[in-house]
Write a protein that holds these residues in place. Structure first.
Motif, PDB file in Angstrom:
ATOM      1  N   GLY A 103       6.946  15.020 -30.533  1.00 39.41           N
ATOM      2  CA  GLY A 103       6.406  15.660 -29.344  1.00 39.41           C
ATOM      3  C   GLY A 103       7.365  15.714 -28.190  1.00 39.41           C
ATOM      4  O   GLY A 103       6.985  16.178 -27.105  1.00 39.41           O
ATOM      5  N   HIS A 104       8.577  15.224 -28.370  1.00 36.04           N
ATOM      6  CA  HIS A 104       9.583  15.243 -27.310  1.00 36.04           C
ATOM      7  C   HIS A 104      10.811  16.013 -27.786  1.00 36.04           C
ATOM      8  O   HIS A 104      11.054  16.159 -28.990  1.00 36.04           O
ATOM      9  N   PHE A 105      11.542  16.508 -26.816  1.00 39.27           N
ATOM     10  CA  PHE A 105      12.761  17.246 -27.131  1.00 39.27           C
ATOM     11  C   PHE A 105      13.838  16.284 -27.621  1.00 39.27           C
ATOM     12  O   PHE A 105      13.980  15.175 -27.102  1.00 39.27           O
ATOM     13  N   TRP A 106      14.596  16.749 -28.622  1.00 42.95           N
ATOM     14  CA  TRP A 106      15.708  15.942 -29.112  1.00 42.95           C
ATOM     15  C   TRP A 106      16.977  16.799 -29.109  1.00 42.95           C
ATOM     16  O   TRP A 106      16.992  17.918 -28.596  1.00 42.95           O
ATOM     17  N   GLY A 107      18.062  16.265 -29.673  1.00 44.16           N
ATOM     18  CA  GLY A 107      19.367  16.899 -29.503  1.00 44.16           C
ATOM     19  C   GLY A 107      19.433  18.326 -29.984  1.00 44.16           C
ATOM     20  O   GLY A 107      20.122  19.161 -29.375  1.00 44.16           O
ATOM     21  N   CYS A 111      19.277  23.418 -21.925  1.00 44.12           N
ATOM     22  CA  CYS A 111      18.067  22.704 -22.298  1.00 44.12           C
ATOM     23  C   CYS A 111      16.944  23.699 -22.584  1.00 44.12           C
ATOM     24  O   CYS A 111      17.076  24.901 -22.302  1.00 44.12           O
ATOM     25  N   PRO A 112      15.802  23.263 -23.146  1.00 45.23           N
ATOM     26  CA  PRO A 112      14.690  24.192 -23.419  1.00 45.23           C
ATOM     27  C   PRO A 112      14.163  24.898 -22.187  1.00 45.23           C
ATOM     28  O   PRO A 112      13.560  25.971 -22.300  1.00 45.23           O
ATOM     29  N   CYS A 114      15.882  18.554 -12.899  1.00 45.23           N
ATOM     30  CA  CYS A 114      14.917  17.810 -13.701  1.00 45.23           C
ATOM     31  C   CYS A 114      13.636  17.478 -12.937  1.00 45.23           C
ATOM     32  O   CYS A 114      12.558  17.419 -13.543  1.00 45.23           O
ATOM     33  N   ARG A 115      13.725  17.233 -11.647  1.00 45.97           N
ATOM     34  CA  ARG A 115      12.538  16.804 -10.896  1.00 45.97           C
ATOM     35  C   ARG A 115      11.433  17.849 -10.912  1.00 45.97           C
ATOM     36  O   ARG A 115      10.278  17.539 -11.227  1.00 45.97           O
ATOM     37  N   PRO A 116      11.684  19.103 -10.578  1.00 48.10           N
ATOM     38  CA  PRO A 116      10.585  20.079 -10.575  1.00 48.10           C
ATOM     39  C   PRO A 116      10.319  20.717 -11.936  1.00 48.10           C
ATOM     40  O   PRO A 116       9.490  21.627 -12.029  1.00 48.10           O
ATOM     41  N   CYS A 117      10.996  20.251 -12.988  1.00 53.14           N
ATOM     42  CA  CYS A 117      10.861  20.918 -14.294  1.00 53.14           C
ATOM     43  C   CYS A 117       9.477  20.658 -14.869  1.00 53.14           C
ATOM     44  O   CYS A 117       9.028  19.504 -14.970  1.00 53.14           O
ATOM     45  N   PRO A 118       8.781  21.694 -15.328  1.00 53.45           N
ATOM     46  CA  PRO A 118       7.438  21.493 -15.906  1.00 53.45           C
ATOM     47  C   PRO A 118       7.469  20.826 -17.283  1.00 53.45           C
ATOM     48  O   PRO A 118       6.437  20.347 -17.749  1.00 53.45           O
ATOM     49  N   LEU A 119       8.643  20.801 -17.935  1.00 54.26           N
ATOM     50  CA  LEU A 119       8.768  20.193 -19.262  1.00 54.26           C
ATOM     51  C   LEU A 119       9.353  18.797 -19.191  1.00 54.26           C
ATOM     52  O   LEU A 119       9.850  18.272 -20.188  1.00 54.26           O
ATOM     53  N   ARG A 120       9.254  18.170 -18.045  1.00 57.39           N
ATOM     54  CA  ARG A 120       9.926  16.878 -17.871  1.00 57.39           C
ATOM     55  C   ARG A 120       9.312  15.796 -18.746  1.00 57.39           C
ATOM     56  O   ARG A 120      10.022  14.939 -19.260  1.00 57.39           O
ATOM     57  N   GLU A 121       7.989  15.780 -18.944  1.00 59.98           N
ATOM     58  CA  GLU A 121       7.362  14.737 -19.745  1.00 59.98           C
ATOM     59  C   GLU A 121       7.787  14.813 -21.210  1.00 59.98           C
ATOM     60  O   GLU A 121       7.864  13.798 -21.902  1.00 59.98           O
ATOM     61  N   GLN A 122       8.073  16.006 -21.709  1.00 64.20           N
ATOM     62  CA  GLN A 122       8.558  16.141 -23.083  1.00 64.20           C
ATOM     63  C   GLN A 122      10.047  15.854 -23.207  1.00 64.20           C
ATOM     64  O   GLN A 122      10.542  15.670 -24.314  1.00 64.20           O
ATOM     65  N   CYS A 123      10.705  15.769 -22.070  1.00 59.65           N
ATOM     66  CA  CYS A 123      12.162  15.628 -22.105  1.00 59.65           C
ATOM     67  C   CYS A 123      12.594  14.195 -21.841  1.00 59.65           C
ATOM     68  O   CYS A 123      13.540  13.703 -22.466  1.00 59.65           O
ATOM     69  N   GLN A 124      11.932  13.465 -20.914  1.00 60.25           N
ATOM     70  CA  GLN A 124      12.376  12.142 -20.526  1.00 60.25           C
ATOM     71  C   GLN A 124      11.704  11.082 -21.393  1.00 60.25           C
ATOM     72  O   GLN A 124      10.588  11.261 -21.878  1.00 60.25           O
ATOM     73  N   TRP A 125      12.395   9.931 -21.517  1.00 59.38           N
ATOM     74  CA  TRP A 125      11.858   8.826 -22.309  1.00 59.38           C
ATOM     75  C   TRP A 125      10.649   8.205 -21.601  1.00 59.38           C
ATOM     76  O   TRP A 125       9.668   7.852 -22.233  1.00 59.38           O
TER      77      TRP A 125
END
Length: 589
Positions: A414-418, A431-432, A461-472
């Motif tokens: 469910g998260h983005f990887w390399g 990035c996506p 990264c702060r305002p990105c809507p996909l941040r939860e899928q991107c950060q650990w």
């Protein structure tokens, strides 16, 4: 070699080929000087071939002008079959190139040479007839290189790199038909492989820059190759630009030059209309104030391209570049050929006559090599073409260059990887969310791989809507996203590159020195005086002779044969080693 023309006269093909071969052996610069030196010995010279008379220069010129491509192709076939029937030495199977995995390769050089002709400027008026150019059937407008002239003729040659023997020559007017000549050259090498029971898998061709396009790869059959690329638009491809923005594989330099090239390996690049995969080695170096003689300059950097399909586990990028630049030895062979025999001089004003002379010139070259090897037999010489690979750490295998880059690895569902972060031609990651990640760190890992760390901007990264899928840690983290690109080392063999061959000049010069310093005695016996005309029997004509029926090949050959009543010629050679004379089949005193 059979050749028929309308008025053949007294002579046959062997009479003219004997003159051409004798001129090639003599080293005279013109046919006129060769005839002047040969005229006192015309009888003994033609007696060596079992012939009676020497043809005049005008007759030889008419013979060359009347030649057609079919008998010249037959002569070329005879030349190749004679070359393959007599190998140089019993140790010929030991010559070749040994790669870093101790596998033997046989190297062939294919390249073109050209000769330019100057034409006198003539007035062009309505009252003047059109100019008649004698070299019009032989030459055509084309690239003349560094040679002055208006028209040119090109020639493609094939050389076995370890024995320095010619295999074929093909000529065409102007710039030539380089793809057609290349296919014929490849067919000659295939005959070499069949004659010596060799497989095409371990043969590779070194090609000149004129063949450096993806279109010619379909003409090479199953052979490996090394060539300099000339279609520099491939540098603009995304996969090549991505590799150029990553760290280089290795530097390359030569002892005789201060130039240091930086090499980038681009494997599995589809080129040509057939989209054949090959490895592209891009060599870069800073541009100087002078315009580069080879390569293309972009933003102060000179780019050179080399195409190959040699296995990366057996040859490094530096090995590929060194093998191509070693073609300089082939250029020296062409220079020696020009100095000794000058095959590109204008011998005939027809294409077939010119090629006949060039084939015989290469034949004489090979015969000199063969005689020199039997006159002064020497073992193969072994040269360390490139030293053995030494690993950076004792526990690591030998490596050079890197495998294709790998971007990160999978870590959580469910998260983005390399794999979701794509390398871009400008050296960045995307990035996506279509934001840019820049490289900010490079470090060497314990296993020898190189890690390049890319980081995004915190403002992106702060305002990105996909941040939860991107950060650990989801939105709780205050750091931007980082992605690693790993360049794993490419494992290659640790053996050195070994080049085994014979000397190119020593054996030919040994044969020529023997001919120059030996003594020859020629004894011509007086022919028996013919009887009176009344005692001679009256010849009986056959019906075919009375009807002037066309002569057979045997009858044509017999017209200039040396008869027993014309006087016997004996030649005694002094200064020839006994073993060499025995090998030649000469009777020793």
């Amino acid at each position: 070699m059979h050749f028929a023309r309308r008025c053949f006269g007294r002579y046959d093909v062997i009479d003219f080929l004997a003159v051409l071969g004798g001129d090639a052996i003599s080293g005279e610069r013109t046919l006129e000087t060769f005839y002047a030196r040969l005229s006192p010995w015309a009888g003994p010279f033609m007696a060596l071939f079992g012939r009676e008379r020497l043809s005049a220069r005008l007759t030889l010129s008419h013979f060359l002008a009347a030649l057609s491509p079919e008998p010249v192709d037959a002569l070329r076939t005879l030349f190749l079959s004679d070359q393959l029937a007599r190998p140089l030495d019993t140790q010929e199977h030991l010559a070749g190139l040994w790669d870093r995995q101790a596998t033997r390769w046989i190297v062939f050089d294919i390249a073109g040479t050209r000769e330019a002709a100057r034409q006198r400027a003539l007035p062009r008026t309505q009252n003047s007839p059109l100019a008649h150019r004698r070299l019009r059937p032989l030459c055509a407008p084309g690239y003349t290189g560094r040679k002055r002239g208006e028209v040119a003729r090109s020639r493609t040659t094939v050389l076995q790199a370890h024995t320095h023997q010619w295999l074929a020559t093909f000529g065409n007017p102007g710039n030539g038909e380089y793809r057609g000549e290349l296919r014929r050259a490849v067919a000659s090498i295939e005959c070499f492989c069949r004659a010596h029971d060799l497989t095409e898998e371990h043969m590779f061709l070194r090609l000149d820059g004129q063949y450096g396009t993806g279109a010619v790869l379909a003409d090479l059959g199953g052979f490996s190759y090394v060539m300099r690329g000339q279609d520099y638009h491939l540098l603009d491809r995304d996969d090549v630009q991505i590799r150029l923005h990553l760290p280089p594989d290795q530097p390359f330099s030569r002892p005789e030059s201060h130039l240091v090239r930086t090499l980038y390996d681009c494997p599995n690049v589809a080129v040509g209309p057939a989209q054949q995969g090959c490895q592209i080695v891009v060599a870069t170096h800073p541009a100087s104030q002078r315009e580069p003689g080879v390569g293309v300059e972009r933003q102060g950097v000179v780019y050179e391209r080399f195409l190959t399909n040699l296995p990366q586990t057996a040859f490094t990028g530096a090995d590929v570049v060194a093998l191509y630049l070693h073609r300089g030895a082939f250029e020296n062979a062409l220079a020696d050929e020009d100095a000794e025999q000058d095959p590109d001089r204008w011998w005939s004003h027809t294409a077939a006559g010119q090629e006949c002379w060039q084939i015989l010139s290469q034949w004489v070259w090979n015969v000199r090599l063969e005689l020199g090897h039997h006159l002064q037999p020497e073992p193969l010489r072994t040269t360390e073409f490139a030293p053995a690979m030494v690993p950076a750490l004792p526990q690591m295998p030998s490596s050079s260059g890197s495998a294709p880059p790998q971007v990160g690895s999978f870590w959580k569902t469910g998260h983005f990887w390399g794999a979701d972060f794509l390398l871009q031609p400008d050296g960045t990651l995307r990035c996506p969310a279509h934001h840019t990640l820049l490289a900010n760190e490079r470090r060497r890992e314990a296993d020898g791989s190189l890690r390049v760390v890319y980081a995004a901007s915190i403002r992106s990264c702060r305002p990105c809507p996909l941040r939860e899928q991107c950060q650990w840690l989801g939105r709780a983290t205050t750091k931007p996203r980082q992605v690693s690109v790993l360049l794993h080392p490419l494992v290659v063999g640790s053996a050195p590159l070994l080049w085994r061959d014979w000397s190119r000049r020593r054996h030919r010069r040994a044969c020529r020195d023997l001919l120059r310093h030996q003594r020859v005695e020629v004894l011509v016996e007086v022919a028996r005086s013919p009887g009176s005309a009344l005692s001679e029997p009256i010849p009986i004509l056959s019906r075919a002779e009375r009807a002037h029926t066309r002569l057979s090949w045997e009858d044509r050959l017999a017209r200039n044969e040396k008869t027993l009543t014309s006087g016997r010629v004996s030649l005694t050679l002094f200064g020839v080693p006994a073993s060499f004379a025995t090998w030649l089949g000469l009777a020793t005193l």
